[in-house]
Design a protein around this motif. Structure first.
Motif, PDB file in Angstrom:
ATOM      1  N   LEU A  63     -11.990 -22.509  20.145  1.00 25.20           N
ATOM      2  CA  LEU A  63     -12.108 -23.809  19.652  1.00 25.20           C
ATOM      3  C   LEU A  63     -10.943 -24.356  18.808  1.00 25.20           C
ATOM      4  N   ARG A  64     -10.241 -25.284  19.193  1.00 26.07           N
ATOM      5  CA  ARG A  64      -8.975 -25.806  18.524  1.00 26.07           C
ATOM      6  C   ARG A  64      -9.408 -27.166  17.870  1.00 26.07           C
ATOM      7  N   TYR A  65      -9.662 -27.318  16.690  1.00 25.38           N
ATOM      8  CA  TYR A  65      -9.773 -28.808  15.952  1.00 25.38           C
ATOM      9  C   TYR A  65      -8.489 -29.427  15.985  1.00 25.38           C
ATOM     10  N   PRO A  66      -8.575 -30.779  16.325  1.00 26.81           N
ATOM     11  CA  PRO A  66      -7.667 -31.330  16.586  1.00 26.81           C
ATOM     12  C   PRO A  66      -6.982 -31.553  14.936  1.00 26.81           C
ATOM     13  N   SER A  67      -5.690 -32.153  14.764  1.00 28.74           N
ATOM     14  CA  SER A  67      -5.253 -32.143  13.270  1.00 28.74           C
ATOM     15  C   SER A  67      -5.918 -33.141  12.466  1.00 28.74           C
ATOM     16  N   LYS A  68      -6.586 -34.044  12.944  1.00 27.83           N
ATOM     17  CA  LYS A  68      -7.201 -34.944  12.080  1.00 27.83           C
ATOM     18  C   LYS A  68      -8.297 -34.290  11.282  1.00 27.83           C
ATOM     19  N   PHE A  69      -8.725 -32.944  11.670  1.00 29.65           N
ATOM     20  CA  PHE A  69      -9.481 -32.079  10.827  1.00 29.65           C
ATOM     21  C   PHE A  69      -8.920 -31.182   9.708  1.00 29.65           C
ATOM     22  N   ALA A  70      -7.661 -31.422   9.495  1.00 30.80           N
ATOM     23  CA  ALA A  70      -6.715 -30.775   8.610  1.00 30.80           C
ATOM     24  C   ALA A  70      -7.428 -30.417   7.111  1.00 30.80           C
ATOM     25  N   ARG A  71      -8.343 -31.402   7.019  1.00 34.10           N
ATOM     26  CA  ARG A  71      -8.963 -31.421   5.736  1.00 34.10           C
ATOM     27  C   ARG A  71     -10.323 -30.764   5.666  1.00 34.10           C
ATOM     28  N   GLY A  72     -10.636 -30.200   6.873  1.00 34.79           N
ATOM     29  CA  GLY A  72     -11.835 -29.583   7.123  1.00 34.79           C
ATOM     30  C   GLY A  72     -12.467 -29.942   8.387  1.00 34.79           C
ATOM     31  N   MET A  74     -16.242 -28.857   9.723  1.00 35.43           N
ATOM     32  CA  MET A  74     -17.815 -28.974   9.181  1.00 35.43           C
ATOM     33  C   MET A  74     -18.039 -29.417   7.874  1.00 35.43           C
ATOM     34  N   ASN A  75     -17.073 -29.110   6.885  1.00 32.51           N
ATOM     35  CA  ASN A  75     -17.039 -29.647   5.460  1.00 32.51           C
ATOM     36  C   ASN A  75     -15.905 -30.665   5.100  1.00 32.51           C
ATOM     37  N   HIS A  76     -15.858 -31.345   6.231  1.00 35.73           N
ATOM     38  CA  HIS A  76     -14.705 -32.540   6.018  1.00 35.73           C
ATOM     39  C   HIS A  76     -15.492 -33.592   5.057  1.00 35.73           C
ATOM     40  N   PRO A  77     -14.645 -34.090   4.086  1.00 40.78           N
ATOM     41  CA  PRO A  77     -15.298 -35.244   3.285  1.00 40.78           C
ATOM     42  C   PRO A  77     -15.763 -36.376   3.916  1.00 40.78           C
ATOM     43  N   ASP A  78     -15.367 -36.849   5.029  1.00 38.02           N
ATOM     44  CA  ASP A  78     -15.825 -37.969   5.868  1.00 38.02           C
ATOM     45  C   ASP A  78     -17.090 -37.680   6.799  1.00 38.02           C
ATOM     46  N   PRO A  79     -18.152 -37.939   6.368  1.00 34.89           N
ATOM     47  CA  PRO A  79     -19.274 -37.595   7.007  1.00 34.89           C
ATOM     48  C   PRO A  79     -19.189 -38.074   8.723  1.00 34.89           C
ATOM     49  N   GLU A  80     -18.246 -39.033   8.968  1.00 35.94           N
ATOM     50  CA  GLU A  80     -18.069 -39.322  10.484  1.00 35.94           C
ATOM     51  C   GLU A  80     -17.467 -38.406  10.985  1.00 35.94           C
ATOM     52  N   LEU A  81     -16.405 -37.879  10.510  1.00 38.08           N
ATOM     53  CA  LEU A  81     -15.468 -36.689  10.941  1.00 38.08           C
ATOM     54  C   LEU A  81     -16.336 -35.470  10.964  1.00 38.08           C
ATOM     55  N   ARG A  82     -17.314 -35.228  10.003  1.00 40.62           N
ATOM     56  CA  ARG A  82     -18.078 -33.974  10.198  1.00 40.62           C
ATOM     57  C   ARG A  82     -18.927 -34.028  11.369  1.00 40.62           C
ATOM     58  N   ARG A  83     -19.632 -35.208  11.721  1.00 44.84           N
ATOM     59  CA  ARG A  83     -20.303 -35.355  12.802  1.00 44.84           C
ATOM     60  C   ARG A  83     -19.494 -35.141  14.165  1.00 44.84           C
ATOM     61  N   GLU A  84     -18.352 -35.598  14.135  1.00 44.68           N
ATOM     62  CA  GLU A  84     -17.578 -35.324  15.359  1.00 44.68           C
ATOM     63  C   GLU A  84     -17.311 -33.809  15.444  1.00 44.68           C
ATOM     64  N   ALA A  85     -16.801 -33.271  14.231  1.00 43.33           N
ATOM     65  CA  ALA A  85     -16.689 -31.653  14.470  1.00 43.33           C
ATOM     66  C   ALA A  85     -17.848 -30.704  14.829  1.00 43.33           C
ATOM     67  N   ILE A  86     -18.954 -31.405  14.638  1.00 42.27           N
ATOM     68  CA  ILE A  86     -20.161 -30.889  15.115  1.00 42.27           C
ATOM     69  C   ILE A  86     -20.338 -30.959  16.467  1.00 42.27           C
ATOM     70  N   GLU A  87     -20.153 -31.975  17.289  1.00 41.40           N
ATOM     71  CA  GLU A  87     -20.222 -32.415  18.557  1.00 41.40           C
ATOM     72  C   GLU A  87     -18.910 -31.560  19.277  1.00 41.40           C
ATOM     73  N   LEU A  88     -18.041 -31.592  18.776  1.00 36.00           N
ATOM     74  CA  LEU A  88     -16.801 -31.085  19.435  1.00 36.00           C
ATOM     75  C   LEU A  88     -17.285 -29.427  19.395  1.00 36.00           C
TER      76      LEU A  88
END
Length: 105
Positions: A63-72, A74-88
């Motif tokens: 699993l290689r998370y894209p750079s938009k997840f540089a701040r995390g 599963m623990n990203h401060p943006d709930p929408e990005l956390r949801r996207e990380a879970i789906e990925l």
């Protein structure tokens, strides 16, 4: 998968070409795929068929998370990005199941 293209006389334009090339490596029996990068141009089913045709198996889906997840992820401060990380992550797990391997790295 892309290293040393000068050692290969056929096109290396997509993961299918890389699998075909890897099948020529003496002693190589398994291939790891990066997710989602290696799955933009083909389905899990097509990847599995290419492995079967080449006489290889999938060892893991990495699993290689894209750079938009540089701040995390599963623990990203943006709930929408956390949801996207879970789906990925779930997509990577499904790819591993579809490819017949039991490991997501």
């Amino acid at each position: 998968m892309k290293d040393r293209p000068e050692l290969w006389n056929e096109p290396l334009n997509n993961p299918r070409d890389y699998v075909k090339r890897q099948a020529t490596v003496c002693g190589l029996t398994c291939v790891d795929f990066n997710y989602p990068q290696h799955f933009h141009s083909w389905t899990h089913t097509e990847a599995k068929a290419a492995l079967d045709e080449a006489g290889l198996v999938a060892g893991a889906v990495c699993l290689r998370y894209p750079s938009k997840f540089a701040r995390g992820a599963m623990n990203h401060p943006d709930p929408e990005l956390r949801r996207e990380a879970i789906e990925l992550t779930k997509g990577a797990a499904q790819a591993a199941l579809d490819l017949g391997c039991a490991e997501v790295v």
